[in-house]
Write an enzyme that holds these catalytic residues in place. Sequence first.
Site, PDB file in Angstrom:
ATOM      1  N   CYS A 116     -25.043  -2.495  42.763  1.00 33.72           N
ATOM      2  CA  CYS A 116     -25.973  -3.521  42.305  1.00 33.72           C
ATOM      3  C   CYS A 116     -26.387  -4.383  43.500  1.00 33.72           C
ATOM      4  O   CYS A 116     -25.544  -4.768  44.317  1.00 33.72           O
ATOM      5  CB  CYS A 116     -25.330  -4.392  41.229  1.00 33.72           C
ATOM      6  SG  CYS A 116     -24.915  -3.462  39.750  1.00 33.72           S
ATOM      7  N   CYS A 119     -24.460  -7.735  44.154  1.00 35.67           N
ATOM      8  CA  CYS A 119     -23.004  -7.745  44.010  1.00 35.67           C
ATOM      9  C   CYS A 119     -22.328  -7.277  45.290  1.00 35.67           C
ATOM     10  O   CYS A 119     -22.717  -6.267  45.869  1.00 35.67           O
ATOM     11  CB  CYS A 119     -22.609  -6.841  42.848  1.00 35.67           C
ATOM     12  SG  CYS A 119     -20.831  -6.687  42.625  1.00 35.67           S
ATOM     13  N   HIS A 216     -28.694  -7.358  32.671  1.00 39.40           N
ATOM     14  CA  HIS A 216     -29.392  -8.009  33.799  1.00 39.40           C
ATOM     15  C   HIS A 216     -30.911  -7.928  33.812  1.00 39.40           C
ATOM     16  O   HIS A 216     -31.546  -8.608  34.608  1.00 39.40           O
ATOM     17  CB  HIS A 216     -28.906  -7.492  35.161  1.00 39.40           C
ATOM     18  CG  HIS A 216     -27.433  -7.433  35.305  1.00 39.40           C
ATOM     19  ND1 HIS A 216     -26.613  -8.460  34.920  1.00 39.40           N
ATOM     20  CD2 HIS A 216     -26.622  -6.467  35.775  1.00 39.40           C
ATOM     21  CE1 HIS A 216     -25.362  -8.131  35.154  1.00 39.40           C
ATOM     22  NE2 HIS A 216     -25.336  -6.928  35.662  1.00 39.40           N
ATOM     23  N   CYS A 338     -17.437 -13.594  39.857  1.00 36.58           N
ATOM     24  CA  CYS A 338     -18.145 -12.348  39.579  1.00 36.58           C
ATOM     25  C   CYS A 338     -18.980 -11.914  40.762  1.00 36.58           C
ATOM     26  O   CYS A 338     -19.759 -12.694  41.306  1.00 36.58           O
ATOM     27  CB  CYS A 338     -19.131 -12.537  38.427  1.00 36.58           C
ATOM     28  SG  CYS A 338     -18.368 -12.762  36.875  1.00 36.58           S
TER      29      CYS A 338
HETATM   30  N1  SAH Z   1     -19.111  -2.292  37.050  1.00 38.17           N
HETATM   31  C1  SAH Z   1     -18.803  -3.110  35.929  1.00 38.17           C
HETATM   32  C2  SAH Z   1     -17.685  -4.052  36.220  1.00 38.17           C
HETATM   33  C3  SAH Z   1     -18.019  -5.174  37.191  1.00 38.17           C
HETATM   34  S1  SAH Z   1     -18.129  -6.590  36.241  1.00 38.17           S
HETATM   35  C4  SAH Z   1     -20.069  -3.785  35.429  1.00 38.17           C
HETATM   36  O1  SAH Z   1     -21.086  -3.685  36.098  1.00 38.17           O
HETATM   37  O2  SAH Z   1     -20.061  -4.360  34.350  1.00 38.17           O
HETATM   38  C5  SAH Z   1     -18.794  -7.714  37.217  1.00 38.17           C
HETATM   39  C6  SAH Z   1     -19.828  -8.564  36.489  1.00 38.17           C
HETATM   40  O3  SAH Z   1     -20.259  -9.531  37.411  1.00 38.17           O
HETATM   41  C7  SAH Z   1     -21.033  -7.752  36.089  1.00 38.17           C
HETATM   42  O4  SAH Z   1     -21.626  -8.205  34.906  1.00 38.17           O
HETATM   43  C8  SAH Z   1     -21.920  -8.015  37.293  1.00 38.17           C
HETATM   44  O5  SAH Z   1     -23.228  -7.739  37.072  1.00 38.17           O
HETATM   45  C9  SAH Z   1     -21.666  -9.458  37.567  1.00 38.17           C
HETATM   46  N2  SAH Z   1     -22.023  -9.832  38.968  1.00 38.17           N
HETATM   47  C10 SAH Z   1     -22.070  -9.036  40.030  1.00 38.17           C
HETATM   48  N3  SAH Z   1     -22.462  -9.715  41.133  1.00 38.17           N
HETATM   49  C11 SAH Z   1     -22.656 -10.976  40.745  1.00 38.17           C
HETATM   50  C12 SAH Z   1     -23.042 -12.160  41.436  1.00 38.17           C
HETATM   51  N4  SAH Z   1     -23.292 -12.167  42.750  1.00 38.17           N
HETATM   52  N5  SAH Z   1     -23.130 -13.291  40.725  1.00 38.17           N
HETATM   53  C13 SAH Z   1     -22.845 -13.301  39.402  1.00 38.17           C
HETATM   54  N6  SAH Z   1     -22.486 -12.223  38.716  1.00 38.17           N
HETATM   55  C14 SAH Z   1     -22.394 -11.071  39.358  1.00 38.17           C
END
Ligand code: SAH
Length: 343
Positions: A116, A119, A216, A338
């Site tokens: 992503c 992330c 998202h 997150c």
């Molecule tokens: N791969 C799984 C598990 C990771 S969960 C998934 O995608 O659901 C992590 C969560 O945090 C996900 O909802 C992701 O989109 C969110 N996330 C990732 N990067 C982030 C960021 N920089 N700020 C806030 N949320 C984020």
Amino acid sequence: MKNYILDMTDNQFKVAAKSIIDKDYRLNQVIKWVYRNKSDSFENFTNLPKHIRERLNEKFLLRTLKIVNKEKSKIDNTIRYTFQTLDRKYIFAVFLSVNDRSSVCISSQIGCPVMCAFCYSGKVKFIRNLSRGEIIEQVLQIENDTGKRITGVLFMGMGEPMLNFTSTVFVLNSFLSNKEFGISKRHITVSSVGIVPAIKKLADKNFGVRLALSLHAVDEKLRERLISNNFGFRIEDILDAGKYYIKRTNSHLTIEYTLLKGINNSMADAHKLARLLKRHELVNSNVNVNLIPLNSLVNVKFQPPEHDSVQKFKDILRFSRMTVNIRQQKGIDINAACGQLGY
Ligand code: SAH
């Protein structure tokens, strides 16, 4: 090579240890030491005779992860753990404590193939899946280290659990088993970017754990931009899989929506999201929306939304009768929130 005990189910261990342990009550004693007492050394298995403990130690391994870094938030009680695996890779887990309840956010893979754009874990090159034991051990070690009983687990660390289906299923069996962890299904959340066939398979297993879907975006093109490798799964199909999941398991679904300033946080996006969820029959008491204001990262081009826009986005969904939460930023000062798990 010693056998890693946490990689085995009780039955697999029973077979592997049959020359050492030949009575069921002895087997149950071992399982209790491993999963309930969270003992990290066979020497401590004091109700077993010394020669059994010694032979277990010769043949089996209880730990493979090493805590190489530990950071405690100054704002809340969050602790970020960095573990080193036997093959010298790094994984992360986060201890969270809210109102005296202790949970752990665990990793399911080393690196993440989904990548992503917003992330940090997505910036870590995917190396491999974690095994049953490596996932479970994160919880055991954090429980040992904090001395707190862990009553909740979130598959929200590094990696995509639905791309590591086999280990995830083994781990869920262990978390839910009363002989092993005995964690309530309501306090376990599997979070997925939307690997449709795996979500359906998980639904059919009917563990009853909670599911979170990282959506998202309400527009396919934008979602493709945000989620570099979404394996071709479409928003419509992901939401249908979510609907199937709650129907099949009578469990709870969370729609996760990371808010990015000027990208996916307009009022029109909120209205679209409300319509989309309604169309998929996902406006009911089994579903809630989790809005996650972006946690800023260095080298990531997106910006967090303004406070006002988060509130407005929430109000629109509320007005459409959805249950909406704004995710608290736990451990933001130690990069434990997150999307901040990387290096
Ligand atoms: N791969 C799984 C598990 C990771 S969960 C998934 O995608 O659901 C992590 C969560 O945090 C996900 O909802 C992701 O989109 C969110 N996330 C990732 N990067 C982030 C960021 N920089 N700020 C806030 N949320 C984020």
